[in-house]
Scaffold this active site. Structure first.
Site, PDB file in Angstrom:
ATOM      1  N   GLY A 181     119.306 -32.785 -41.394  1.00 30.31           N
ATOM      2  CA  GLY A 181     117.999 -33.213 -41.888  1.00 30.31           C
ATOM      3  C   GLY A 181     118.166 -34.296 -42.930  1.00 30.31           C
ATOM      4  N   SER A 186     115.048 -32.275 -47.475  1.00 31.51           N
ATOM      5  CA  SER A 186     114.248 -31.756 -46.360  1.00 31.51           C
ATOM      6  C   SER A 186     114.190 -30.234 -46.354  1.00 31.51           C
ATOM      7  CB  SER A 186     114.833 -32.244 -45.034  1.00 31.51           C
ATOM      8  OG  SER A 186     116.165 -31.768 -44.878  1.00 31.51           O
ATOM      9  N   GLY A 187     115.090 -29.585 -47.097  1.00 32.99           N
ATOM     10  CA  GLY A 187     115.164 -28.127 -47.095  1.00 32.99           C
ATOM     11  C   GLY A 187     116.293 -27.593 -46.236  1.00 32.99           C
ATOM     12  N   ALA A 192     131.801 -25.942 -51.051  1.00 34.40           N
ATOM     13  CA  ALA A 192     131.163 -27.139 -51.614  1.00 34.40           C
ATOM     14  C   ALA A 192     132.122 -28.310 -51.457  1.00 34.40           C
ATOM     15  CB  ALA A 192     130.818 -26.913 -53.083  1.00 34.40           C
ATOM     16  N   THR A 193     131.765 -29.255 -50.603  1.00 39.12           N
ATOM     17  CA  THR A 193     132.648 -30.382 -50.337  1.00 39.12           C
ATOM     18  C   THR A 193     132.451 -31.524 -51.327  1.00 39.12           C
ATOM     19  OG1 THR A 193     131.037 -31.310 -48.783  1.00 39.12           O
ATOM     20  CG2 THR A 193     132.749 -29.874 -47.874  1.00 39.12           C
ATOM     21  N   HIS A 199     121.780 -25.155 -56.926  1.00 37.88           N
ATOM     22  CA  HIS A 199     122.343 -24.506 -55.742  1.00 37.88           C
ATOM     23  C   HIS A 199     122.954 -23.154 -56.112  1.00 37.88           C
ATOM     24  CE1 HIS A 199     122.351 -27.405 -52.279  1.00 37.88           C
ATOM     25  NE2 HIS A 199     121.945 -28.210 -53.240  1.00 37.88           N
ATOM     26  N   GLU A 226     134.011 -22.080 -53.060  1.00 41.77           N
ATOM     27  CA  GLU A 226     135.249 -22.848 -53.032  1.00 41.77           C
ATOM     28  C   GLU A 226     134.895 -24.323 -52.964  1.00 41.77           C
ATOM     29  OE1 GLU A 226     138.466 -21.958 -50.531  1.00 41.77           O
ATOM     30  OE2 GLU A 226     138.305 -19.767 -50.729  1.00 41.77           O
TER      31      GLU A 226
END
Length: 400
Positions: A229, A233-234, A253-254, A271, A282
């Protein structure tokens, strides 16, 4: 054990009286729901609601054989008139066990919100757990002796209730999970079915009769899901919803951290606040190793930041470096990731960005990133059983 759901809505019903919201406006006819009440084997009534006698009659049942009426939660508003012939309604203290003349055994289960849950065991041994609105079991620490045959509760507002029960193996692969206490914050129609199916649950219309312990095909939860999305956008919220009934999740989490960037820190903080406390985080772009290992479900957020890191590693932003080997190095790295998605045994939800529908980037490097992300998204989508496009907070199913 036969269970008839005389109602499946919130205590105020659906639609709520005098509520002008869109969900209430759409909850007409077959989509309307009376306050939740359960009739067990025509002998036990869980929650007394207005119109229970007529609801039972419409479902082909009678309340004349009811031997016990139990309430699960405080009932606001005017008192509900007790239909003639029914025993007085009451609540049972936590931990207390009742044995009915019908042979059913009822145990009061403590909850983490005002109210009481009830575990009902039939004379034949089938086991049902019914939870009040907005509540989840409290104090679960020991492994269950065996999973429940059916769990009925507020799955939309309290998905963590299912997660807690799964953690102690009280909900197993064959447990039928039914959502009730449905309010106007629950999405209507197919969207509700889709969201519940991700939790291995379902909703049924008022008046439905279910056989506890009978075989029912549990909704198939896809192993791999891609959620794409645009910005805000959610899509991350949608991805998190798909795993919120799991007792343990690894959030990958990149993007990592960015020293001195307050706005980025705020994003990361939001988040983290939204995620269940039991989830582990991680911060890494080494996705192939995670996908190849065994463990709890992975939520990877997101592919676009992973691609940024991958392009940094091969200096793909520089035209000369790109032409001199950066392109082939990047394609090899992305191919390894796609192969890992194909071969993983873990449940995986991957978030990515849809960048090809906006303004064409003004630089060659920007266009390169857009093109490579489009290729990566398409390749990962090919390996996923379920693909969702999120627009304005609404999830559209592209596959699955």
């Amino acid at each position: 054990m036969e269970l008839t759901l005389l109602g499946t809505g919130a205590p105020d019903g659906l639609p709520r009286p005098d509520c002008p919201c869109a969900a209430c406006a759409a909850a007409r006819g077959a989509r309307s729901r009376a306050a939740t009440a359960l009739l067990v084997d025509d002998a036990l009534l869980l929650d007394l609601t207005p119109g229970a006698v007529f609801a039972a009659a419409r479902a082909g049942h009678s309340l004349t054989g009811v031997r016990q009426v139990l309430l699960t939660h405080p009932h606001d508003g005017p008192a509900v008139e007790l239909p003639a012939g029914l025993p007085p309604a009451g609540r049972v203290p936590d931990g207390r066990v009742l044995t009915l003349i019908s042979g059913h055994r009822v145990r009061a289960v403590p909850m983490d919100a005002p109210g009481t849950g009830y575990e009902v065991t039939s004379p034949e041994g089938e086991r049902l757990l019914y939870m009040p609105p907005g509540a989840a079991p409290a104090g679960l620490s020991d492994r269950a002796s065996e999973p429940y045959d059916m769990v009925v509760g507020d799955i939309v507002k309290r998905p963590d209730a299912v997660a807690r029960l799964r953690a102690v193996e009280a909900v197993g692969p064959a447990t039928e999970v039914v959502a009730v206490h449905l309010d106007h914050d629950a999405p209507p129609g197919p969207e509700l079915d889709r969201r519940l199916a991700a939790a291995g649950a379902r909703a049924v219309p008022d008046g439905t009769t279910l056989t506890v312990g009978a075989y029912h095909a549990v909704p198939d939860v896809p192993r791999r899901t891609l959620v794409t999305g645009g910005a805000r956008s959610g899509k991350s919220v949608e991805a998190e919803r798909r795993l919120e009934t799991y007792p343990e999740v690894v959030y990958v989490a990149t993007g990592g951290g960015r020293a001195g960037d307050a706005e980025w820190a705020d994003r990361i903080g939001l988040h983290r606040e939204r995620r269940p406390a039991a989830w582990r985080t991680e911060e890494t772009c080494e996705l192939v190793e995670l996908l190849a290992s065994d463990g709890p479900p992975l939520l990877i957020d997101c592919l676009s930041l992973w691609l940024t890191d991958a392009m940094d590693r091969v200096d793909a932003w520089d035209d000369a470096a790109w032409a001199g080997g950066g392109r082939s190095a990047l394609r090899q790295r992305t191919a390894e990731l796609v192969a890992a998605v194909r071969g993983t045994r873990r449940t995986v939800v991957v978030v990515t960005n849809e960048t090809g529908s906006g303004v064409v980037p003004a630089t060659a490097a920007g266009r390169r990133f857009r093109d490579e992300l489009g290729r990566l998204n398409a390749s990962v989508a090919d390996e996923c059983e379920h693909v969702l496009l999120v627009v304005a907070g609404q999830a559209l199913t592209l596959r699955g």
